[in-house]
Scaffold this motif. Structure first.
Motif, PDB file in Angstrom:
ATOM      1  N   ARG A  43      33.092   9.160 -39.882  1.00 55.57           N
ATOM      2  CA  ARG A  43      33.731   8.316 -38.870  1.00 55.57           C
ATOM      3  C   ARG A  43      32.696   7.766 -37.892  1.00 55.57           C
ATOM      4  O   ARG A  43      32.947   6.810 -37.208  1.00 55.57           O
ATOM      5  CB  ARG A  43      34.797   9.106 -38.123  1.00 55.57           C
ATOM      6  N   HIS A  44      31.564   8.403 -37.829  1.00 49.29           N
ATOM      7  CA  HIS A  44      30.520   7.936 -36.908  1.00 49.29           C
ATOM      8  C   HIS A  44      29.162   8.180 -37.561  1.00 49.29           C
ATOM      9  O   HIS A  44      28.722   9.307 -37.652  1.00 49.29           O
ATOM     10  CB  HIS A  44      30.600   8.674 -35.570  1.00 49.29           C
ATOM     11  N   GLU A  45      28.555   7.110 -38.017  1.00 45.80           N
ATOM     12  CA  GLU A  45      27.224   7.244 -38.592  1.00 45.80           C
ATOM     13  C   GLU A  45      26.216   7.258 -37.453  1.00 45.80           C
ATOM     14  O   GLU A  45      26.228   6.385 -36.598  1.00 45.80           O
ATOM     15  CB  GLU A  45      26.947   6.090 -39.546  1.00 45.80           C
ATOM     16  N   GLU A  46      25.382   8.265 -37.447  1.00 43.52           N
ATOM     17  CA  GLU A  46      24.419   8.395 -36.363  1.00 43.52           C
ATOM     18  C   GLU A  46      23.331   7.338 -36.510  1.00 43.52           C
ATOM     19  O   GLU A  46      22.701   7.224 -37.548  1.00 43.52           O
ATOM     20  CB  GLU A  46      23.819   9.804 -36.368  1.00 43.52           C
ATOM     21  N   ASN A  47      23.130   6.563 -35.467  1.00 42.88           N
ATOM     22  CA  ASN A  47      22.099   5.537 -35.474  1.00 42.88           C
ATOM     23  C   ASN A  47      20.920   5.992 -34.623  1.00 42.88           C
ATOM     24  O   ASN A  47      20.917   7.102 -34.094  1.00 42.88           O
ATOM     25  CB  ASN A  47      22.669   4.193 -35.002  1.00 42.88           C
ATOM     26  N   GLU A  48      19.950   5.127 -34.470  1.00 37.19           N
ATOM     27  CA  GLU A  48      18.731   5.483 -33.735  1.00 37.19           C
ATOM     28  C   GLU A  48      19.022   5.831 -32.271  1.00 37.19           C
ATOM     29  O   GLU A  48      18.472   6.802 -31.740  1.00 37.19           O
ATOM     30  CB  GLU A  48      17.736   4.325 -33.826  1.00 37.19           C
ATOM     31  N   ALA A  49      19.891   5.073 -31.633  1.00 30.04           N
ATOM     32  CA  ALA A  49      20.226   5.350 -30.235  1.00 30.04           C
ATOM     33  C   ALA A  49      20.947   6.691 -30.107  1.00 30.04           C
ATOM     34  O   ALA A  49      20.667   7.465 -29.193  1.00 30.04           O
ATOM     35  CB  ALA A  49      21.078   4.218 -29.663  1.00 30.04           C
ATOM     36  N   PHE A  56      30.531   5.656 -28.536  1.00 34.27           N
ATOM     37  CA  PHE A  56      30.929   7.045 -28.732  1.00 34.27           C
ATOM     38  C   PHE A  56      32.186   7.368 -27.934  1.00 34.27           C
ATOM     39  O   PHE A  56      33.108   7.995 -28.432  1.00 34.27           O
ATOM     40  CB  PHE A  56      29.788   7.986 -28.328  1.00 34.27           C
ATOM     41  N   TYR A  57      32.233   6.917 -26.704  1.00 35.07           N
ATOM     42  CA  TYR A  57      33.372   7.200 -25.829  1.00 35.07           C
ATOM     43  C   TYR A  57      34.657   6.562 -26.367  1.00 35.07           C
ATOM     44  O   TYR A  57      35.728   7.164 -26.315  1.00 35.07           O
ATOM     45  CB  TYR A  57      33.077   6.682 -24.415  1.00 35.07           C
ATOM     46  N   LEU A  58      34.550   5.351 -26.889  1.00 38.57           N
ATOM     47  CA  LEU A  58      35.734   4.605 -27.337  1.00 38.57           C
ATOM     48  C   LEU A  58      36.072   4.794 -28.808  1.00 38.57           C
ATOM     49  O   LEU A  58      37.117   4.309 -29.253  1.00 38.57           O
ATOM     50  CB  LEU A  58      35.545   3.115 -27.052  1.00 38.57           C
ATOM     51  N   ARG A  59      35.270   5.472 -29.576  1.00 32.80           N
ATOM     52  CA  ARG A  59      35.453   5.495 -31.023  1.00 32.80           C
ATOM     53  C   ARG A  59      36.800   6.040 -31.482  1.00 32.80           C
ATOM     54  O   ARG A  59      37.324   5.620 -32.491  1.00 32.80           O
ATOM     55  CB  ARG A  59      34.327   6.237 -31.707  1.00 32.80           C
ATOM     56  N   GLU A  78      15.768  -0.014 -26.021  1.00 35.24           N
ATOM     57  CA  GLU A  78      16.232  -0.723 -24.832  1.00 35.24           C
ATOM     58  C   GLU A  78      17.355   0.095 -24.192  1.00 35.24           C
ATOM     59  O   GLU A  78      18.173   0.695 -24.892  1.00 35.24           O
ATOM     60  CB  GLU A  78      16.763  -2.114 -25.211  1.00 35.24           C
ATOM     61  N   ARG A  79      17.402   0.097 -22.879  1.00 30.54           N
ATOM     62  CA  ARG A  79      18.484   0.816 -22.190  1.00 30.54           C
ATOM     63  C   ARG A  79      19.845   0.266 -22.602  1.00 30.54           C
ATOM     64  O   ARG A  79      20.818   1.002 -22.689  1.00 30.54           O
ATOM     65  CB  ARG A  79      18.309   0.744 -20.684  1.00 30.54           C
ATOM     66  N   GLU A  80      19.921  -1.023 -22.877  1.00 31.60           N
ATOM     67  CA  GLU A  80      21.178  -1.636 -23.330  1.00 31.60           C
ATOM     68  C   GLU A  80      21.667  -0.991 -24.628  1.00 31.60           C
ATOM     69  O   GLU A  80      22.861  -0.753 -24.797  1.00 31.60           O
ATOM     70  CB  GLU A  80      20.990  -3.140 -23.529  1.00 31.60           C
ATOM     71  N   GLU A  81      20.739  -0.692 -25.543  1.00 27.60           N
ATOM     72  CA  GLU A  81      21.118  -0.022 -26.797  1.00 27.60           C
ATOM     73  C   GLU A  81      21.712   1.354 -26.525  1.00 27.60           C
ATOM     74  O   GLU A  81      22.687   1.763 -27.165  1.00 27.60           O
ATOM     75  CB  GLU A  81      19.900   0.149 -27.709  1.00 27.60           C
ATOM     76  N   LEU A  82      21.102   2.077 -25.591  1.00 30.12           N
ATOM     77  CA  LEU A  82      21.594   3.411 -25.249  1.00 30.12           C
ATOM     78  C   LEU A  82      22.979   3.335 -24.611  1.00 30.12           C
ATOM     79  O   LEU A  82      23.874   4.114 -24.956  1.00 30.12           O
ATOM     80  CB  LEU A  82      20.608   4.110 -24.318  1.00 30.12           C
ATOM     81  N   LEU A  83      23.164   2.388 -23.704  1.00 28.91           N
ATOM     82  CA  LEU A  83      24.471   2.207 -23.068  1.00 28.91           C
ATOM     83  C   LEU A  83      25.532   1.819 -24.090  1.00 28.91           C
ATOM     84  O   LEU A  83      26.660   2.331 -24.060  1.00 28.91           O
ATOM     85  CB  LEU A  83      24.389   1.141 -21.971  1.00 28.91           C
ATOM     86  N   GLN A  84      25.192   0.932 -25.008  1.00 22.92           N
ATOM     87  CA  GLN A  84      26.145   0.539 -26.042  1.00 22.92           C
ATOM     88  C   GLN A  84      26.557   1.732 -26.894  1.00 22.92           C
ATOM     89  O   GLN A  84      27.730   1.883 -27.234  1.00 22.92           O
ATOM     90  CB  GLN A  84      25.564  -0.558 -26.928  1.00 22.92           C
TER      91      GLN A  84
END
Length: 83
Positions: free
Chosen positions: A12-18, A77-80, A66-72
């Motif tokens: 349900r959630h593939e772990e990405n670099e961020a 994660f929160y909304l998944r 990028e901090r934007e990637e981390l925030l995304q």
């Protein structure tokens, strides 16, 4: 009666670099006795890498994104599991 359900195949959630970077940093901060929520929040708000420990190269790993990637990733994660 037909089954209208859709079957989801795979994770349900593939772990990405961020996601990996955030987990590594949080683990490193816990190991050093820091609160990862406070420290990550400080880093994301200010961009100051001093909020992140150097332990296990956590600071360098986070700085490579990028901090934007981390925030995304945090929002994703929160909304998944939200409807």
């Amino acid at each position: 009666m037909a089954n209208d359900r859709t079957i989801h195949w795979g994770s349900r959630h593939e772990e990405n670099e961020a996601s990996r970077a955030l987990r590594l940093a949080a683990d490193a901060m816990r190991q050093k006795g820091y609160n990862p929520i406070s420290q990550l929040s400080g880093y994301l708000m200010t961009g100051d890498p001093a909020y992140i420990t150097n332990h296990n190269s956590a600071r360098n790993v986070l700085k490579s994104l990028e901090r934007e990637e981390l925030l995304q990733e945090l929002v994703r994660f929160y909304l998944r599991d939200q409807p």
